[in-house]
Design a protein around this motif. Sequence first.
Motif, PDB file in Angstrom:
ATOM      1  N   LEU A 192       0.858  -1.197   0.000  1.00 12.34           N
ATOM      2  CA  LEU A 192       0.000   0.000   0.000  1.00 12.34           C
ATOM      3  C   LEU A 192       0.883   1.231   0.000  1.00 12.34           C
ATOM      4  O   LEU A 192       1.815   1.333   0.802  1.00 12.34           O
ATOM      5  N   GLY A 197      -0.839   3.447   3.468  1.00 16.21           N
ATOM      6  CA  GLY A 197       0.153   2.363   3.590  1.00 16.21           C
ATOM      7  C   GLY A 197       1.019   2.556   4.821  1.00 16.21           C
ATOM      8  O   GLY A 197       1.297   1.617   5.568  1.00 16.21           O
ATOM      9  N   ASN A 235       6.806   0.141   2.779  1.00 21.51           N
ATOM     10  CA  ASN A 235       6.018  -0.522   3.830  1.00 21.51           C
ATOM     11  C   ASN A 235       6.929  -1.078   4.929  1.00 21.51           C
ATOM     12  O   ASN A 235       6.564  -1.100   6.109  1.00 21.51           O
TER      13      ASN A 235
END
Lengths: 603, 90
Positions: A192, A197, A235
């Motif tokens: 994301l 995210g 991430n």
Amino acid sequence: MKQYASLFQLGLILGLLLLAFWLSSDFQQIAAGIALFLLGMMLLEDGLKALGGGLLERLLAASTGSLPRAMGFGIIATSVTQSSSLVSVIAISFLSAGLISLAAGIGIIFGANLGTTTGAWLIAGVGLRVDIAVYAMPMLAFGAVLMFQRSAALKGAGLALLGIGLVFLGIAFIKDGFDAFSARFDLTRLALGGILGLVIYTLVGAAATVVMQSSHATMLLVITALATGQISYENALAVAIGANIGTTVTALIGAAQANYQGKRLALGHLIFNSVTALAALSLIVPLRILVDGISDLVGIGAEDFALRLAVFHTLFNLLGIALMVPQMPRLLTYLERRIATPSPSVSMPRFINADLGAFPVTLLTAMKNEVRHLARNTSNLVAEALNLRLEDLMASKDLRLTVERSRDAIGLNVEQRYEEKIKGLHSAIVEFAAQKSALSMPRTAALRLQELRDSANALVRAVKAVKHLHENARRFTEQANGEVSLLYDRIRQSIAQILVEIEMLDQTEPEQRSALSIEEERRALRFEDQKVSETLERLLQTRKISAANATSFLNDARYAQEAMTALLDAAELLYRDDDQTLAEIERLLTMEDEETDQKERVS
Amino acid sequence: MPFEKLNSKLERHLTLLAKGSSRKIKATDVGKIIAKLEKRRAKLLDEVATAPHKTERLAHKIDAADEMLGRARWLQKQLQNDAGSEASKD
């Protein structure tokens, strides 16, 4: 309700694990790797504790004089042991025993946070590059042989080797698991971007750390996933930030049962990590640019995201320290205000508590302070039971005169005072000693713990002896009753003298004090006892005292003797030298009863 | 033998030391205790001068301090002798 919540949590985790195992056999290997890693960390921690033989505690006691030194200790100790939880537990223990200040405790936590980032460097720099499973095998074999040895140091070395072996094996399992997993699944499809995210993966990192109770395990997972391309770099950065937040949840859970100092430290940890996480999240873009700049400068490859993540981990923890150190005075004020110091109670334990852990230095310091607390309560009770006040005795220039003039009734209910200020405290001390003596600790420390318990027992013996004496002492001293009153004054003087000597011993600097001086008091006491007996004999012969009064007095003199002997026994054990070697010499030199008796017969 | 009981305590200590369950005591460590005892004795002598009404009591205390010092010096000498004989074995 709490019980059901933890059962539900356990069921949920086990259920999720079963589901993941069913979906992917490779995940089983990753999960087994995490289990081996966590088990290895636990063994490493236990091994280092046994191997160090209190080294870490001694270093801590010597290196927390200033904030930089406390932080330095936190960094080095965590880097060497690879366990911030061990360092935090020691810090809480020292803080609870009053051996370090809150500022030093917070400094250690700041340092431990930075020290823990070395784990990411080890995993990314060594763990994933070398076939460490090859090194794990001999370590496991040697470790297993050593851990069954009798010597504590060899046993500790064996546990530590076994721990490192399991950590290496765990990393290898996780690496292989991710390699196989990557051939079938592509988790980067779950990547994301943007703020969403960042937030979601921060929460994932925090949750993973709470579940595994180890930020190291989270970092290991994310670095391995990053190296095998199962998570995007962006991430992974968020997961690393989340791991920092997750650690504080573990600390907060631990602090729920802690005393006020432990709670302050846990809150300080939470504030520090939250500020660090918020700063890292808000400055993620410039931080990433800085990480790239530093990485390029030190020659970390553009595609080596695992090492770049290690750089990021260290950098944002440094940022946290840079932000929080200038705020330290405000943080301390806030913590002390938010979690107030409970008002000291004379009837409840002040020093012994559950946070002291299993470190001999802190256990013995707290135990000694608690027995001193009991000794002070005992001295006050003994003095008041004889119509005396300890503060008057301490201020007196001529004890004989002070005792003779102290004739006003104090009106003490000895039984009630015993219940309020002695009994509960004594029970807590005895219970604490029993619990801690079950721990494995050096013989000298175990012996010291036992001596302190015996000192508390002797204090209670003194109180019980004075209880018998109280009524007559009150009766014959509140009103002048001729020779009998004078005899009771002699007893009161002797006890007062001992109370003053013990109080003065307590006030003497530990470096100047020697428990052996108690022997002088014993000698003086025997001399006074002999003199009182002679006086009594003379009074009886000249019929200046009735036989009934003489009998009462003899009984009371025996109780007084018991009380004084018990007070001296307690002081001799309580004021042993803090240096264990000097204490051992004092034990050797202390005269046994039969030696004293023999000497008396000779003289 | 002087200080018979002390001697047997010392032997017990040495047995424990050989088993690794006690701390090694050096003559210099006993020296620290002697220094404390000497300081304490000097303080008692000062007190005799300032509190004449306590002379008799203090005399007994000084007597006890002297005896403790005698025991400590005996222990120090034993440890010095032991260290000397160990060094000559080497």
